[in-house]
Design an enzyme around this catalytic site. Structure first.
Site, PDB file in Angstrom:
ATOM      1  N   GLU A 146      44.273  53.168  39.006  1.00  0.00           N
ATOM      2  CA  GLU A 146      43.227  53.936  39.763  1.00  0.00           C
ATOM      3  C   GLU A 146      42.551  55.130  38.745  1.00  0.00           C
ATOM      4  O   GLU A 146      43.100  55.055  37.599  1.00  0.00           O
ATOM      5  CB  GLU A 146      43.979  54.768  40.870  1.00  0.00           C
ATOM      6  CG  GLU A 146      43.792  54.124  42.190  1.00  0.00           C
ATOM      7  CD  GLU A 146      42.376  54.447  42.848  1.00  0.00           C
ATOM      8  OE1 GLU A 146      42.085  54.184  43.958  1.00  0.00           O
ATOM      9  OE2 GLU A 146      41.530  55.090  42.060  1.00  0.00           O
ATOM     10  N   ASN A 182      38.873  58.843  49.877  1.00  0.00           N
ATOM     11  CA  ASN A 182      38.646  58.070  48.856  1.00  0.00           C
ATOM     12  C   ASN A 182      37.101  58.069  48.499  1.00  0.00           C
ATOM     13  O   ASN A 182      36.286  58.614  49.236  1.00  0.00           O
ATOM     14  CB  ASN A 182      39.144  56.456  49.224  1.00  0.00           C
ATOM     15  CG  ASN A 182      40.090  55.851  47.916  1.00  0.00           C
ATOM     16  OD1 ASN A 182      39.985  56.225  46.978  1.00  0.00           O
ATOM     17  ND2 ASN A 182      41.043  55.099  48.502  1.00  0.00           N
ATOM     18  N   ASP A 242      37.442  51.573  48.827  1.00  0.00           N
ATOM     19  CA  ASP A 242      38.312  52.465  47.983  1.00  0.00           C
ATOM     20  C   ASP A 242      37.487  53.368  46.934  1.00  0.00           C
ATOM     21  O   ASP A 242      36.658  53.804  47.470  1.00  0.00           O
ATOM     22  CB  ASP A 242      39.192  51.533  47.341  1.00  0.00           C
ATOM     23  CG  ASP A 242      40.586  52.204  46.948  1.00  0.00           C
ATOM     24  OD1 ASP A 242      41.737  51.571  47.433  1.00  0.00           O
ATOM     25  OD2 ASP A 242      40.476  53.309  46.380  1.00  0.00           O
TER      26      ASP A 242
HETATM   27  O1  LIG Z   1      44.031  53.280  45.368  1.00  0.00           O
HETATM   28  C1  LIG Z   1      43.956  53.939  46.553  1.00  0.00           C
HETATM   29  O2  LIG Z   1      43.198  54.890  46.497  1.00  0.00           O
HETATM   30  C2  LIG Z   1      45.160  54.376  47.421  1.00  0.00           C
HETATM   31  O3  LIG Z   1      46.006  55.179  46.604  1.00  0.00           O
HETATM   32  C3  LIG Z   1      45.724  52.797  47.868  1.00  0.00           C
HETATM   33  O4  LIG Z   1      46.915  53.111  48.403  1.00  0.00           O
HETATM   34  C4  LIG Z   1      44.504  52.429  48.809  1.00  0.00           C
HETATM   35  O5  LIG Z   1      43.239  53.023  48.820  1.00  0.00           O
HETATM   36  C5  LIG Z   1      45.161  52.298  50.220  1.00  0.00           C
HETATM   37  O6  LIG Z   1      46.533  51.759  50.182  1.00  0.00           O
HETATM   38  C6  LIG Z   1      44.169  51.394  50.921  1.00  0.00           C
HETATM   39  S1  LIG Z   1      44.388  51.793  52.811  1.00  0.00           S
HETATM   40  O7  LIG Z   1      44.476  53.146  53.162  1.00  0.00           O
HETATM   41  O8  LIG Z   1      45.679  50.909  52.955  1.00  0.00           O
HETATM   42  O9  LIG Z   1      43.345  50.965  53.402  1.00  0.00           O
END
Ligand SMILES: O=C(O)[C@H](O)[C@@H](O)[C@H](O)[C@H](O)CS(=O)(=O)O
Length: 289
Positions: A16, A147, A197
């Protein structure tokens, strides 16, 4: 656009927050679940990391050197890739089950970061601002998974997403005061497209979103129209960043099969990819505190 190439194969559990350092010509990124801050040198292929004692959700380079970061336990300074952690503040000390997840600096050099609620039982994830006097304030969002934070080229529009709700919001942003207003839905993705994301905005003001679960990155116009799609050889792209000398190399981080059981279909899950794109990105502001 050119073909998508593998830069680092199977390098992470949850890669990330890629960040291009144009002074060093290096890509920094994190493996959230492994608690690692990485430094990748595209010129040599060398990829090193700093092991932390907790998850690191996001970070920004600091003008004074080192990094500011959002960990499970709050905002910290990281002196260098050799370590040196200094706690700053924890705006969610009352929510130990939550962690920072996504963040970047605004054009004025504040560090903005958002939290996630892994239980998804309350919309208790929020974006916070850390100003250059190291004061924190709650900024925007009632999210499950904060996000997609990014700014328009003039800094007057702030974007963020709540991944599990498939939606990206846009707000008016006052860079002088860090005030947010006029929050509205920017785009909502139909089921089957993936979930928004991490993101970045290019020099033409288009929003690039990594669609978790969708195996793609999309480029979205300022009016909210999808104009380009890049297929990614991993089901869960997590974020994008513009790098290279001309900021036309789009780096794409992904999550591994911990999040996607279809290992046979996506053997490169958890890799970092790159693709040359025709429009340059924006240089990342550094933290001024
Ligand atoms: O990648 C990221 O920003 C989060 O840490 C992930 O865990 C991911 O965005 C998240 O798992 C997606 S969701 O909330 O399961 O849709």
């Amino acid at each position: 656009m050119s073909e998508v190439v593998t830069v680092l194969a199977n390098c992470a559990q949850l890669a990330e927050c890629p960040r291009w350092d144009h002074e060093q010509s290096k890509l920094y990124w994190v493996d959230i679940d492994a608690g690692r801050l990485h430094q990748f040198d595209p010129a040599t292929g060398e990829n090193t990391f700093l092991q932390l004692e907790e998850e690191i959700g996001c970070f920004a380079l600091r003008e004074k050197g080192g990094f500011v970061a959002g960990l499970r336990s709050g905002f910290v300074f990281i002196d260098s890739m050799a370590g040196g952690i200094t706690p700053i503040a924890d705006p969610e000390a009352d929510k130990p089950h939550q962690r920072f997840n996504d963040g970047r600096c605004d054009p004025a050099g504040r560090f903005l970061a958002g939290t996630l609620n892994p239980n998804k039982d309350h919309y208790s994830g929020h974006y916070y601002s850390l100003n250059t006097q190291l004061e924190t304030s709650k900024l925007v969002g009632n999210n499950w998974t904060s996000n997609g934070l990014a700014f328009s080229p003039d800094g007057k529009t702030l974007y963020y997403s709540d991944t599990p709700r498939h939606v990206v919001f846009a707000c008016d942003y006052d860079v002088a005061t860090a005030q947010v207003s006029n929050e509205r839905e920017f785009i909502r993705f139909p089921h089957g497209w993936g979930r928004p994301d991490g993101a970045a905005v290019d020099s033409e003001g288009y929003y690039w979103s990594a669609l978790y679960g969708g195996g793609r990155v999309v480029r979205i116009s300022p009016s909210g129209q999808i104009v380009n799609t890049i297929a990614v050889p991993a089901k869960n792209p997590t974020m994008v960043a513009f790098g290279g000398a001309d900021l036309k190399t789009l780096y794409i981080t992904t999550a591994d099969t911990t999040y996607s059981p279809e290992k046979a279909q996506y053997p490169l899950s958890g890799s970092i990819f790159a693709v040359e794109v025709p429009v340059a990105g924006l240089a990342e502001p550094k933290f001024k505190g």
